[in-house]
Design a protein around this motif. Structure first.
Motif, short mmCIF file in Angstrom:
data_model
loop_
_atom_site.label_atom_id
_atom_site.label_comp_id
_atom_site.label_asym_id
_atom_site.label_seq_id
_atom_site.Cartn_x
_atom_site.Cartn_y
_atom_site.Cartn_z
N ASN A 79 87.30 36.89 5.01
CA ASN A 79 87.84 35.82 5.86
C ASN A 79 87.66 36.14 7.34
N LYS A 105 83.22 32.54 -1.19
CA LYS A 105 84.45 31.74 -1.17
C LYS A 105 84.91 31.53 0.27
N ASN A 109 84.78 27.94 2.62
CA ASN A 109 86.12 27.42 2.91
C ASN A 109 86.01 26.19 3.83
N GLY A 113 85.29 27.99 7.20
CA GLY A 113 84.05 28.56 6.69
C GLY A 113 82.82 28.14 7.47
#
Length: 303
Positions: A79, A105, A109, A113
Motif C-alpha cells: 500500500n 491488490k 485499489n 491504486g
C-alpha cells in the motif's frame, strides 16, 4: 540491442525514483545496489526497517541514495509503495519479497491504486544467445486467456515497451500452433483478425502478422522452408502468446533451458511496475528496473 545496452539507456535518465514494496530481501537489495552504482535512480525501500538495514550493511549498500519507510506487513508495504507512486514521490513501482497477488491488490485499489482504463499486462524482454535483438514475450503472467480486444491491448502495451527501449517499428508475431487459420483453434482466428486490424490501420506503430508458429516467427530458415513470407516471418521482436500457460512455459523454458537473461515489467497502469519472480537473480531484477525506468520515461513523454 542487448540488455547491457538497456542499462546504459537507463543511466541517461535523470531524477528517477523507484518505490520497492517489501524490500527486505538479499537479491532485491543487491539489484538496488547495482542500480545505484550505475546511477539509475533513488530508491524508497518499504519494509521492516531493521531487516532492511541489516541486509544493507551485509552487502555494503550505500545509504546516500535510499530512504527507508518502515512497515509491519507485506500488505502495508504494498500500500505504501503504490501510494508513493500515485502521489508522485516515485516514478516506478518494484515488487520486492512479497506475493504478486498482494502487490496487485494495492495496484488495483480504486481509491489510491494505479488503475487505468486499459488492460494490465506483463512484458518480458529476453536476451537469448544467437539472436541479435531482444525478444519480447507477452503475456506470461497476468491475463489467463485474453479475448480478442484484450489481446489487442496487450499487443499495444508491448509495442509501447519495445519502442521505449528503441525499437521504432516492432515486428509482432501472433503465435499459434500452426500458421494457417483453423476454425477449431481460437489462437489462429485471433491472430488472423489482429493481422487484418493492423492492415486496416487499427493497430499502429508496429508490424503485425499471424497466425505464426514459433519456429516461423523467430527462424528465417524455418520460414523459408515453409514458404512463409512477410516482414515478420523469422524476424519477430514481440511474441504475442494466446494464453498464460503458453507464455509462462515459453518464459521459463528460455530461462532454464536456454540460460537467457530477462527484464520484466507490468504495463497498462499509471506507472510501470518492475515485476520479477522472487526467485529471480539480482541481475534479472536489475534489468527489470532499467526496463521499467525506460518505459516510465516514454510514458511521461507521451503524456
Amino acid at each position: 540491442m542487448k540488455l547491457t545496452q538497456l542499462l546504459h539507456k537507463a543511466t541517461e535518465l535523470k531524477n528517477k525514483t523507484v518505490a520497492v514494496a517489501h524490500a527486505e530481501d538479499d537479491e532485491v537489495l543487491q539489484a538496488v545496489k547495482l542500480a545505484i552504482e550505475q546511477q539509475f535512480a533513488r530508491f524508497l525501500l518499504i519494509g521492516n526497517r531493521e531487516k532492511i538495514r541489516e541486509i544493507m550493511l551485509e552487502i555494503d549498500l550505500p545509504k546516500r541514495y535510499v530512504d527507508i519507510i518502515h512497515s509491519e506487513t507485506v500488505e502495508e508495504s504494498a500500500n505504501i509503495a503504490v501510494q508513493s507512486v500515485r502521489n508522485g514521490n516515485a516514478d516506478v513501482l518494484m515488487k520486492g519479497n512479497l506475493p504478486t497477488a498482494i502487490l496487485l491488490k494495492a495496484v488495483l485499489n480504486k481509491e489510491y491504486g494505479l488503475r487505468s482504463r486499459g488492460v494490465l499486462s506483463h512484458v518480458a524482454a529476453f536476451e537469448v544467445s544467437g539472436f541479435d535483438r531482444l525478444i519480447y514475450i507477452t503475456d506470461a503472467a497476468m491475463n489467463i486467456k485474453p479475448k480478442l480486444e484484450e489481446q489487442k491491448q496487450i499487443l499495444e502495451n508491448a509495442v509501447h515497451v519495445a519502442r521505449a527501449v528503441g525499437v521504432s517499428m516492432p515486428k509482432i508475431a501472433c503465435l499459434a500452433a500452426v500458421e494457417t487459420v483453423n476454425p477449431a483453434m481460437e489462437a489462429t482466428l485471433n491472430g488472423a483478425v489482429l493481422t487484418q486490424m493492423y492492415h486496416r490501420g487499427q493497430i499502429r506503430n508496429c508490424i503485425v502478422d499471424g497466425p505464426l508458429a514459433l519456429d516461423n516467427a523467430v527462424s528465417e530458415s524455418a520460414a523459408r522452408h515453409k514458404n512463409i513470407n512477410g516482414l515478420v516471418a523469422g524476424q519477430a521482436d514481440i511474441l504475442l502468446v494466446p494464453s498464460i500457460e503458453a507464455g509462462n512455459l515459453l518464459y521459463k523454458s528460455l530461462i532454464h533451458f536456454a540460460n537467457a537473461k530477462v527484464g520484466a515489467v507490468l504495463v497498462g497502469a499509471k506507472a510501470p511496475i518492475a515485476l520479477t519472480s522472487r526467485a529471480d537473480s539480482a541481475e534479472n531484477k536489475l534489468y527489470s528496473i532499467a526496463l521499467a525506468l525506460c518505459t516510465s520515461e516514454s510514458q511521461h513523454e507521451e503524456e
